[in-house]
Design a protein around this motif. Structure first.
Motif, PDB file in Angstrom:
ATOM      1  N   LEU A  14      66.422  48.140  61.408  1.00  0.00           N
ATOM      2  CA  LEU A  14      64.983  47.880  61.315  1.00  0.00           C
ATOM      3  C   LEU A  14      64.385  48.630  60.124  1.00  0.00           C
ATOM      4  O   LEU A  14      63.530  48.088  59.400  1.00  0.00           O
ATOM      5  N   THR A  15      64.821  49.866  59.902  1.00  0.00           N
ATOM      6  CA  THR A  15      64.338  50.632  58.757  1.00  0.00           C
ATOM      7  C   THR A  15      64.710  49.936  57.449  1.00  0.00           C
ATOM      8  O   THR A  15      63.899  49.857  56.511  1.00  0.00           O
ATOM      9  N   TYR A  16      65.934  49.418  57.378  1.00  0.00           N
ATOM     10  CA  TYR A  16      66.379  48.676  56.192  1.00  0.00           C
ATOM     11  C   TYR A  16      65.481  47.458  55.941  1.00  0.00           C
ATOM     12  O   TYR A  16      65.104  47.182  54.792  1.00  0.00           O
ATOM     13  N   ALA A  17      65.140  46.754  57.018  1.00  0.00           N
ATOM     14  CA  ALA A  17      64.279  45.573  56.867  1.00  0.00           C
ATOM     15  C   ALA A  17      62.918  45.960  56.290  1.00  0.00           C
ATOM     16  O   ALA A  17      62.345  45.220  55.479  1.00  0.00           O
ATOM     17  N   TYR A  18      62.395  47.113  56.679  1.00  0.00           N
ATOM     18  CA  TYR A  18      61.126  47.588  56.128  1.00  0.00           C
ATOM     19  C   TYR A  18      61.277  47.993  54.664  1.00  0.00           C
ATOM     20  O   TYR A  18      60.411  47.695  53.833  1.00  0.00           O
ATOM     21  N   VAL A  19      62.340  48.691  54.346  1.00  0.00           N
ATOM     22  CA  VAL A  19      62.524  49.199  52.982  1.00  0.00           C
ATOM     23  C   VAL A  19      62.652  48.052  51.980  1.00  0.00           C
ATOM     24  O   VAL A  19      62.088  48.104  50.875  1.00  0.00           O
ATOM     25  N   VAL A  20      63.385  46.995  52.353  1.00  0.00           N
ATOM     26  CA  VAL A  20      63.583  45.866  51.424  1.00  0.00           C
ATOM     27  C   VAL A  20      62.510  44.792  51.595  1.00  0.00           C
ATOM     28  O   VAL A  20      62.568  43.750  50.944  1.00  0.00           O
ATOM     29  N   SER A  21      61.519  45.059  52.473  1.00  0.00           N
ATOM     30  CA  SER A  21      60.429  44.102  52.722  1.00  0.00           C
ATOM     31  C   SER A  21      60.965  42.731  53.130  1.00  0.00           C
ATOM     32  O   SER A  21      60.672  41.693  52.512  1.00  0.00           O
ATOM     33  N   ASP A  22      61.773  42.713  54.183  1.00  0.00           N
ATOM     34  CA  ASP A  22      62.336  41.475  54.720  1.00  0.00           C
ATOM     35  C   ASP A  22      61.278  40.804  55.590  1.00  0.00           C
ATOM     36  O   ASP A  22      61.142  41.092  56.780  1.00  0.00           O
ATOM     37  N   PHE A  23      60.520  39.895  54.996  1.00  0.00           N
ATOM     38  CA  PHE A  23      59.405  39.271  55.707  1.00  0.00           C
ATOM     39  C   PHE A  23      59.838  38.098  56.574  1.00  0.00           C
ATOM     40  O   PHE A  23      58.987  37.349  57.072  1.00  0.00           O
ATOM     41  N   SER A  24      61.143  37.949  56.761  1.00  0.00           N
ATOM     42  CA  SER A  24      61.584  37.010  57.792  1.00  0.00           C
ATOM     43  C   SER A  24      61.522  37.661  59.170  1.00  0.00           C
ATOM     44  O   SER A  24      61.678  36.979  60.186  1.00  0.00           O
ATOM     45  N   VAL A  25      61.286  38.974  59.213  1.00  0.00           N
ATOM     46  CA  VAL A  25      61.148  39.702  60.471  1.00  0.00           C
ATOM     47  C   VAL A  25      59.659  39.856  60.778  1.00  0.00           C
ATOM     48  O   VAL A  25      58.901  40.417  59.979  1.00  0.00           O
ATOM     49  N   GLN A  26      59.228  39.342  61.916  1.00  0.00           N
ATOM     50  CA  GLN A  26      57.812  39.344  62.264  1.00  0.00           C
ATOM     51  C   GLN A  26      57.216  40.752  62.268  1.00  0.00           C
ATOM     52  O   GLN A  26      56.097  40.964  61.805  1.00  0.00           O
ATOM     53  N   ASN A  27      57.971  41.716  62.771  1.00  0.00           N
ATOM     54  CA  ASN A  27      57.477  43.088  62.847  1.00  0.00           C
ATOM     55  C   ASN A  27      57.186  43.649  61.457  1.00  0.00           C
ATOM     56  O   ASN A  27      56.209  44.376  61.260  1.00  0.00           O
ATOM     57  N   VAL A  28      58.024  43.324  60.486  1.00  0.00           N
ATOM     58  CA  VAL A  28      57.817  43.782  59.111  1.00  0.00           C
ATOM     59  C   VAL A  28      56.594  43.106  58.506  1.00  0.00           C
ATOM     60  O   VAL A  28      55.779  43.749  57.824  1.00  0.00           O
ATOM     61  N   VAL A  29      56.430  41.824  58.772  1.00  0.00           N
ATOM     62  CA  VAL A  29      55.278  41.080  58.242  1.00  0.00           C
ATOM     63  C   VAL A  29      53.973  41.707  58.729  1.00  0.00           C
ATOM     64  O   VAL A  29      53.013  41.897  57.961  1.00  0.00           O
ATOM     65  N   GLU A  30      53.922  42.048  60.001  1.00  0.00           N
ATOM     66  CA  GLU A  30      52.680  42.529  60.600  1.00  0.00           C
ATOM     67  C   GLU A  30      52.345  43.970  60.233  1.00  0.00           C
ATOM     68  O   GLU A  30      51.202  44.402  60.429  1.00  0.00           O
ATOM     69  N   ASN A  31      53.312  44.716  59.689  1.00  0.00           N
ATOM     70  CA  ASN A  31      53.069  46.153  59.495  1.00  0.00           C
ATOM     71  C   ASN A  31      53.534  46.682  58.149  1.00  0.00           C
ATOM     72  O   ASN A  31      53.660  47.897  57.983  1.00  0.00           O
ATOM     73  N   SER A  32      53.759  45.804  57.181  1.00  0.00           N
ATOM     74  CA  SER A  32      54.232  46.300  55.893  1.00  0.00           C
ATOM     75  C   SER A  32      53.694  45.437  54.765  1.00  0.00           C
ATOM     76  O   SER A  32      53.055  44.399  54.983  1.00  0.00           O
ATOM     77  N   HIS A  33      53.972  45.911  53.538  1.00  0.00           N
ATOM     78  CA  HIS A  33      53.518  45.226  52.329  1.00  0.00           C
ATOM     79  C   HIS A  33      54.400  45.705  51.186  1.00  0.00           C
ATOM     80  O   HIS A  33      54.833  46.864  51.167  1.00  0.00           O
ATOM     81  N   THR A  34      54.656  44.848  50.236  1.00  0.00           N
ATOM     82  CA  THR A  34      55.564  45.214  49.154  1.00  0.00           C
ATOM     83  C   THR A  34      55.015  46.345  48.288  1.00  0.00           C
ATOM     84  O   THR A  34      55.783  47.091  47.676  1.00  0.00           O
ATOM     85  N   LEU A  35      53.689  46.495  48.216  1.00  0.00           N
ATOM     86  CA  LEU A  35      53.089  47.521  47.361  1.00  0.00           C
ATOM     87  C   LEU A  35      52.975  48.881  48.049  1.00  0.00           C
ATOM     88  O   LEU A  35      52.532  49.845  47.425  1.00  0.00           O
ATOM     89  N   LYS A  36      53.352  48.975  49.297  1.00  0.00           N
ATOM     90  CA  LYS A  36      53.280  50.268  49.980  1.00  0.00           C
ATOM     91  C   LYS A  36      54.303  51.236  49.400  1.00  0.00           C
ATOM     92  O   LYS A  36      55.432  50.838  49.084  1.00  0.00           O
ATOM     93  N   PRO A  37      53.956  52.527  49.291  1.00  0.00           N
ATOM     94  CA  PRO A  37      54.953  53.526  48.882  1.00  0.00           C
ATOM     95  C   PRO A  37      56.111  53.566  49.882  1.00  0.00           C
ATOM     96  O   PRO A  37      55.949  53.228  51.060  1.00  0.00           O
ATOM     97  N   LEU A  38      57.279  53.992  49.406  1.00  0.00           N
ATOM     98  CA  LEU A  38      58.478  53.994  50.237  1.00  0.00           C
ATOM     99  C   LEU A  38      58.282  54.820  51.507  1.00  0.00           C
ATOM    100  O   LEU A  38      58.740  54.417  52.582  1.00  0.00           O
ATOM    101  N   LEU A  39      57.596  55.969  51.399  1.00  0.00           N
ATOM    102  CA  LEU A  39      57.383  56.808  52.585  1.00  0.00           C
ATOM    103  C   LEU A  39      56.664  56.044  53.676  1.00  0.00           C
ATOM    104  O   LEU A  39      57.020  56.132  54.854  1.00  0.00           O
TER     105      LEU A  39
END
Length: 659
Positions: free
Chosen positions: A57-82
């Motif tokens: 799940l952490t990997y999906a967030y780091v690479v911005s895998d927007f095929s995962v609903q959880n990543v879509v709802e809580n992440s963005h490509t411009l967010k800092p890595l932290l």
């Protein structure tokens, strides 16, 4: 395919948890060593599979895998890595996965570092832990799956809640969960002891390090959460008696009582029933906090979910484990012996008083937290229970407890001498009275109540130092001899002193920042000034901001004292464009242990800005005291008696006959 690996790893972890909950338990009942030995293997394997799932799940967030609903709802490509990484647990599904990861981590630690535990007790403890893991893994897979796919995948995410885009999210939840979930080990030990029927001093010694570890993390987690809210929300407060704040505070109070009760049980084999009950209550309150945060019954900045279906699922888990634990306790408590007797004036008596006041205070917080919910459920009427209620009920219970804290270490086991203990604390009492007398002379009677609180803090700190001074015979023997005696004291004794000293530091910060807090609200234009105490703030002008997913405006202030520039400060107003949500970023400057706090309000078209300025006297001591308390806990954990638990009996050597 990588995302599916994370999902399948959870399924395998669930299968292992079911096996780890069933086979060792059956083996313990039948005395089958092979089945009991399965417990350690399954506990470690559960951790490995859940850790794999969390890593995916952490990997999906780091690479911005927007095929995962959880990543879509809580992440963005411009967010800092932290913030991409911390965003993993900045939502309901990811935070539940972190919750379970820590749960199985503690199970794996028991499996790997409890070699001195009797095999049957260890099997039962890990079996209970596995059943808890199975329940929450099932909850994740059925109601909170973080690996749900979207097809087609969007090109961009919806971004994380702006209030959570802070380093506090990277620190606060993991620390808090390590405390919350760590209490499950004490619970598992209590249930295992009730099943096995073995509750003695050795059991208390095995439980104490796990409880102390959870208590340390919980202390840090609550303190970090308090400071995060203090600087992030822009309202200048460090505690609001929010129901979700209370949900973390109640297990801390119960765990504190459990630690002291376990000491009595270890030293005197007394309070057995009470200690078992506290172990059950502590984790029960942790489960209650989980339910409050995720059930939708509360509307709070801390709440993760508002889905009643999930709430019902967690409520069922809560009822099964809490209800089952109390039913087992009611069935087996009558067969437990009471243990050693002691006089009311004794160290045991002081620790019992500590327990009574802590549990009464915990009950007060529980009532204040749940009463509005119960009233709304039964009558539909909505009420708010806030700071005035807790100040009038919780505060008065803490005063006698804090007064009694320095006496405990000076009282003997079984029967103590209160007069002799008082004599040894004369210096602490004199220091506290000196604070009151000098304070009244300088500030007058309007500050009398606050001065009493400061005197109480001094009483705690000097009382803690007096304990070490007495035990090392400071002033009665040479410094070299005192040093030798101090070096020979158990680390747990030093840890107790440091933790009690830390309580005094926190109390001093609470009293001072509450009583002598100064607040000024003004509307300023560039070039204008505001004075607070001896400091003058000049508004220099506006600074445009742009970073990641937000834009905004900062305001630069120059701080002068006595005509000299002592600091520059830049509070900010941000607009997170993806969610169209404004936030306020306060500017804080620390002077010694006090802080200057500047927060911005609305900005008008003509450049006039509402500015809120606070002077927080000694406010940093609140969090410094928490760090000192934690340091005391860590120092106690380093004591070999707590690290190794109850030693195994030495094997009797058998002489080898000569040939």
């Amino acid at each position: 395919m990588i995302v599916e690996i994370g999902h399948y790893a959870l399924v395998l972890a669930l299968a292992l948890a079911l096996a780890g909950g069933t086979l060792p338990f059956w083996g313990a009942l039948r005395g089958d060593v092979r089945l009991m030995s399965v417990a350690s293997t399954t506990a470690v394997a559960q951790f490995l599979f859940v850790a794999l799932s969390f890593a995916v799940l952490t990997y999906a967030y780091v690479v911005s895998d927007f095929s995962v609903q959880n990543v879509v709802e809580n992440s963005h490509t411009l967010k800092p890595l932290l913030y991409k990484i911390s965003g993993v647990w900045g939502n309901h599904e990811g935070s539940m996965l972190l919750w379970v990861l820590i749960l199985v981590l503690f199970g794996a630690l028991v499996a790997m570092f409890s070699e001195n535990l009797p095999l049957k007790l260890k099997a039962l403890v890990l079996s209970v832990q596995s059943w808890i893991s199975a329940a929450f893994l099932l909850f994740i897979l059925i109601a909170s799956n973080p690996f749900l796919r979207l097809d087609p995948a969007p090109l961009e995410g919806r971004d994380l809640n702006p209030l959570l885009q802070d380093v506090g999210l990277a620190i606060h939840p993991p620390l808090l969960y390590l405390g919350y979930v760590g209490c499950s080990i004490s619970f598992a030990f209590a249930i295992a002891a009730l099943i096995d029927g073995r509750i003695d001093a050795a059991w208390a010694r095995w439980v104490r390090p796990w409880t102390l570890t959870a208590w340390c993390f919980l202390t840090l987690g609550i303190a970090m959460g308090s400071y995060w809210a203090y600087y992030e929300l822009g309202w200048g407060g460090w505690w609001f008696w929010d129901p979700v704040e209370n949900a973390s505070f109640m297990p801390w109070l119960a765990a504190t009582a459990l630690l002291h009760s376990a000491i009595v049980m270890e030293k005197r084999e007394a309070l057995k029933i009470w200690t078992i009950l506290l172990a059950i209550l502590t984790f029960s309150l942790s489960l209650l906090g989980t339910f409050l945060v995720r059930s939708g019954v509360l509307t709070s900045v801390h709440a993760f979910a508002t889905d009643p279906t999930r709430g019902i699922f967690i409520l069922c888990i809560l009822c099964v484990f809490i209800g089952g634990a109390f039913s087992l306790f009611a069935t087996r408590a009558g067969s437990l012996s009471q243990g050693g007797l002691f006089a009311p004036i004794s160290r045991e008596g002081a620790l019992v008083l500590n327990n009574l006041l802590l549990t009464a205070a915990c009950a007060t917080v529980l009532v204040g937290t749940l009463y509005p919910l119960a009233l709304e459920a039964l009558t539909g009427e909505k009420i708010s229970v806030g700071a005035p209620f807790f100040d009038m009920t919780f505060g008065p219970m803490m005063v006698p407890l804090l007064v009694a804290v320095p006496f405990g270490p000076f009282l003997a086991w079984k029967r103590g001498d209160i007069v002799a203990a008082g004599q040894r604390l004369l210096f602490a009492f004199g220091a506290a009275m000196a604070v009151v007398v000098i304070g009244l002379a300088l500030m007058g009677t309007p500050s009398a109540l606050a001065l009493f609180g400061v005197a109480l803090a001094v009483w705690l700190m000097v009382g803690a130092l007096s304990e070490i001074g007495f035990r090392t015979k400071l002033g009665r023997v040479s410094l070299a001899e005192s040093w030798r005696r101090g070096a020979g004291l158990p680390r747990s004794a030093w840890g107790t002193m440091v933790a009690h000293f830390g309580i005094g530091v926190t109390v001093l910060g609470i009293i001072a920042s509450t009583a002598w807090n100064t607040e000024t609200i003004v509307t300023l234009k560039p070039g204008e000034t505001v004075t607070i105490g001896s400091r003058v703030l000049t508004m220099d002008g506006f600074v445009p901001l742009s970073g990641g997913t937000y834009t905004g405006t900062g305001v630069r202030f120059t701080v002068r004292q006595g005509g000299n520039v002592v600091a520059t400060m830049e509070p900010e107003k941000r607009l997170y464009t993806v969610q169209n949500m404004p936030t306020t970023e306060a500017a804080i400057k620390t002077f010694g242990f006090s802080q200057l706090y500047v927060s911005l309000g609305d900005v008008s078209a003509d450049g006039a800005t509402v500015v809120r300025v606070y002077w927080k006297t000694l406010v940093a001591l609140i969090w410094l005291g928490a760090l000192v308390m934690t340091a005391g806990g860590v120092l106690s954990l380093s004591d070999r008696r707590l690290r190794v638990g109850a030693p195994k009996p030495a094997r009797r050597s058998v002489p080898v006959p000569a040939e």
